[in-house]
Design a protein around this motif. Sequence first.
Motif, mmCIF file in Angstrom:
data_model
loop_
_atom_site.group_PDB
_atom_site.id
_atom_site.type_symbol
_atom_site.label_atom_id
_atom_site.label_comp_id
_atom_site.label_asym_id
_atom_site.label_seq_id
_atom_site.Cartn_x
_atom_site.Cartn_y
_atom_site.Cartn_z
ATOM 1 N N ILE A 1 0.885 -1.255 0.128
ATOM 2 C CA ILE A 1 -0.072 0.086 0.112
ATOM 3 C C ILE A 1 0.797 1.141 0.089
ATOM 4 O O ILE A 1 0.749 2.043 -0.895
ATOM 5 N N ASP A 2 1.750 1.481 0.983
ATOM 6 C CA ASP A 2 2.660 2.510 1.154
ATOM 7 C C ASP A 2 3.688 2.556 0.689
ATOM 8 O O ASP A 2 4.659 3.617 0.688
ATOM 9 N N LYS A 3 4.178 1.346 0.201
ATOM 10 C CA LYS A 3 5.546 1.118 -0.393
ATOM 11 C C LYS A 3 6.655 1.116 0.591
ATOM 12 O O LYS A 3 7.819 1.248 0.302
ATOM 13 N N SER A 4 6.425 0.883 1.887
ATOM 14 C CA SER A 4 7.433 1.064 3.008
ATOM 15 C C SER A 4 8.083 -0.322 3.067
ATOM 16 O O SER A 4 7.541 -1.490 2.624
ATOM 17 N N ILE A 5 9.325 -0.439 3.683
ATOM 18 C CA ILE A 5 10.035 -1.850 3.844
ATOM 19 C C ILE A 5 9.404 -2.320 5.028
ATOM 20 O O ILE A 5 8.577 -1.962 5.684
ATOM 21 N N ILE A 6 9.424 -3.822 4.955
ATOM 22 C CA ILE A 6 8.821 -4.801 5.927
ATOM 23 C C ILE A 6 10.312 -5.453 6.857
ATOM 24 O O ILE A 6 10.600 -6.169 6.295
ATOM 25 N N PRO A 7 10.872 -4.642 8.037
ATOM 26 C CA PRO A 7 11.991 -5.167 8.465
ATOM 27 C C PRO A 7 11.488 -6.426 9.137
ATOM 28 O O PRO A 7 10.317 -6.506 9.897
ATOM 29 N N TYR A 8 12.492 -7.276 9.370
ATOM 30 C CA TYR A 8 12.411 -8.668 10.471
ATOM 31 C C TYR A 8 11.175 -9.271 10.304
ATOM 32 O O TYR A 8 10.457 -9.861 11.055
ATOM 33 N N ALA A 9 10.820 -9.628 8.883
ATOM 34 C CA ALA A 9 9.597 -10.420 8.621
ATOM 35 C C ALA A 9 10.224 -11.848 8.586
ATOM 36 O O ALA A 9 11.299 -12.124 8.364
ATOM 37 N N ASN A 10 9.207 -12.754 8.641
ATOM 38 C CA ASN A 10 9.641 -14.256 8.582
ATOM 39 C C ASN A 10 9.704 -14.807 6.967
ATOM 40 O O ASN A 10 8.775 -14.550 6.419
ATOM 41 N N ALA A 11 10.801 -15.541 6.770
ATOM 42 C CA ALA A 11 10.815 -16.022 5.488
ATOM 43 C C ALA A 11 10.943 -17.817 5.660
ATOM 44 O O ALA A 11 11.979 -18.013 6.217
ATOM 45 N N THR A 12 9.752 -18.434 5.616
ATOM 46 C CA THR A 12 10.160 -19.640 5.777
ATOM 47 C C THR A 12 10.088 -20.786 4.645
ATOM 48 O O THR A 12 9.430 -20.602 3.508
ATOM 49 N N TYR A 13 11.396 -21.470 4.513
ATOM 50 C CA TYR A 13 11.602 -22.082 3.291
ATOM 51 C C TYR A 13 10.876 -23.804 3.298
ATOM 52 O O TYR A 13 10.918 -24.233 4.426
ATOM 53 N N PHE A 14 10.482 -23.969 2.104
ATOM 54 C CA PHE A 14 9.874 -25.171 1.854
ATOM 55 C C PHE A 14 10.487 -26.002 0.843
ATOM 56 O O PHE A 14 11.162 -25.498 -0.209
ATOM 57 N N TYR A 15 10.463 -27.501 0.944
ATOM 58 C CA TYR A 15 10.913 -28.208 -0.376
ATOM 59 C C TYR A 15 9.783 -29.311 -0.320
ATOM 60 O O TYR A 15 9.728 -30.088 0.790
ATOM 61 N N ASN A 16 9.200 -29.662 -1.184
ATOM 62 C CA ASN A 16 8.094 -30.763 -1.294
ATOM 63 C C ASN A 16 7.064 -30.630 -0.213
ATOM 64 O O ASN A 16 6.811 -31.674 0.590
ATOM 65 N N ASN A 17 6.596 -29.382 0.065
ATOM 66 C CA ASN A 17 5.616 -29.015 0.823
ATOM 67 C C ASN A 17 6.201 -29.274 2.549
ATOM 68 O O ASN A 17 5.310 -29.530 3.499
ATOM 69 N N GLU A 18 7.493 -29.446 2.815
ATOM 70 C CA GLU A 18 7.958 -29.594 4.136
ATOM 71 C C GLU A 18 9.000 -28.281 4.548
ATOM 72 O O GLU A 18 9.621 -27.903 3.621
ATOM 73 N N ILE A 19 8.832 -27.992 5.634
ATOM 74 C CA ILE A 19 9.710 -26.930 6.223
ATOM 75 C C ILE A 19 11.227 -27.349 6.143
ATOM 76 O O ILE A 19 11.317 -28.246 6.795
ATOM 77 N N VAL A 20 12.043 -26.388 5.466
ATOM 78 C CA VAL A 20 13.330 -27.197 5.721
ATOM 79 C C VAL A 20 14.429 -26.005 6.076
ATOM 80 O O VAL A 20 15.602 -26.047 5.866
ATOM 81 N N GLY A 21 13.883 -24.902 6.546
ATOM 82 C CA GLY A 21 14.612 -23.711 7.487
ATOM 83 C C GLY A 21 13.739 -22.425 7.032
ATOM 84 O O GLY A 21 12.602 -22.578 6.910
ATOM 85 N N GLY A 22 14.453 -21.376 7.209
ATOM 86 C CA GLY A 22 13.983 -20.174 7.157
ATOM 87 C C GLY A 22 14.971 -19.198 7.860
ATOM 88 O O GLY A 22 16.082 -19.086 7.963
ATOM 89 N N ASP A 23 14.599 -17.672 7.448
ATOM 90 C CA ASP A 23 15.472 -16.699 7.759
ATOM 91 C C ASP A 23 14.487 -15.316 8.127
ATOM 92 O O ASP A 23 13.188 -15.575 7.985
ATOM 93 N N TYR A 24 15.099 -14.228 8.417
ATOM 94 C CA TYR A 24 14.349 -13.123 8.677
ATOM 95 C C TYR A 24 14.809 -11.868 7.649
ATOM 96 O O TYR A 24 16.176 -12.135 7.241
ATOM 97 N N THR A 25 14.040 -11.277 7.166
ATOM 98 C CA THR A 25 14.518 -9.804 6.389
ATOM 99 C C THR A 25 15.385 -9.102 7.450
ATOM 100 O O THR A 25 14.816 -9.064 8.555
ATOM 101 N N ASP A 26 16.207 -8.444 6.893
ATOM 102 C CA ASP A 26 16.865 -7.562 7.890
ATOM 103 C C ASP A 26 16.248 -6.232 8.172
ATOM 104 O O ASP A 26 14.909 -5.868 7.743
ATOM 105 N N ILE A 27 16.898 -5.082 8.731
ATOM 106 C CA ILE A 27 16.183 -4.020 9.232
ATOM 107 C C ILE A 27 15.893 -3.156 7.859
ATOM 108 O O ILE A 27 14.978 -2.310 8.097
ATOM 109 N N ASN A 28 16.527 -3.478 6.862
ATOM 110 C CA ASN A 28 16.054 -2.707 5.620
ATOM 111 C C ASN A 28 15.052 -3.604 4.717
ATOM 112 O O ASN A 28 14.899 -3.117 3.601
ATOM 113 N N GLY A 29 14.455 -4.751 5.180
ATOM 114 C CA GLY A 29 13.709 -5.535 4.417
ATOM 115 C C GLY A 29 14.330 -6.495 3.529
ATOM 116 O O GLY A 29 13.622 -7.180 2.552
ATOM 117 N N PHE A 30 15.434 -6.364 3.397
ATOM 118 C CA PHE A 30 16.279 -7.556 2.552
ATOM 119 C C PHE A 30 16.636 -8.758 3.055
ATOM 120 O O PHE A 30 16.752 -9.019 4.332
#
Length: 292
Positions: free
Chosen positions: A27-56
């Motif tokens: 909506i407002d095009k602002s960055i989203i810091p510290y969001a969750n990114a969950t990794y999947f392979y064949n519909n099973e969770i295989v890891g994950g990470d967070y976006t950094d303070i700048n949304g990367f």
Amino acid sequence: MKNYILSFLLFSYSILFSQNIQLINNIDKSIIPYANATYFYNNEIVGGDYTDINGFLDVKLDKKIDRIEFSAIGYLNLKVNLPINTEKIYLLPTVYTLNEVVVTNNEKYESLGLADENKKFNLGIGKGLEEVLFIENKYKETLIIKSFLFRIKKVNNKIAVKVHFYSLNPNKFEPKDELLTKNIIYYLEEKTKGIVEINVQEYGIELPKEGAFVGVEALGVVNEDGSFEDEVDYRKDLLSFEVNYAINKPISFIRNRYKNNLWESSESLKKQLINIKSPNYPNASFGIKVYE
């Protein structure tokens, strides 16, 4: 010359098998810091990470990942199949009504929970792990939460944590829905120990009549500017909470978001700690302050 060619090939390999993605508010095009990114392979969770303070988020494409689910408090979850053909991912904010922030001169408040209980031992959680404690509302009426408290042994590095408040699942004693509408991020400075108090009054958080689960999620070691350290060392990521045996109920829960994302109560922890003799359950030393 050979060294130059080898360096170039390694650099090219790194670019080929990694992708830097930025998470953006649709909506407002602002960055989203510290969001969750969950990794999947064949519909099973295989890891994950967070976006950094700048949304990367730096995604390593050489791992076995075929889908990423992005999630953040106050946004709809988004599942994206790999490979991703864009450098920006947009999340849609959820439609919600902000709680009215109560501004009061009333300094009368009461502590609820187990933050005042003496520790029995420490429990370490690292990046991607989350621990919560159920706090019963003995007044059986909605109360405004002033602050969240938790006891830690010691922090050896600057660590970012995300605060959570969950409703009680009416069908099963465990956390259900997030009560927050936006992230509450807190930085634990190096050598912090004892009781940590996070003031949350500005968010207008209400303690439901039946009570709620409150706790923290460990995001990892960060630099002074809030960005994550480049080198991941899970021993440095560890955050040690104080645990007590104050009551004979398993009211603490822990989950690994990037392993199975399932809640496990302190009942399972008690079974693992067979060498610690106690008739009660090991629960986290968390608490809240509420206005009377």
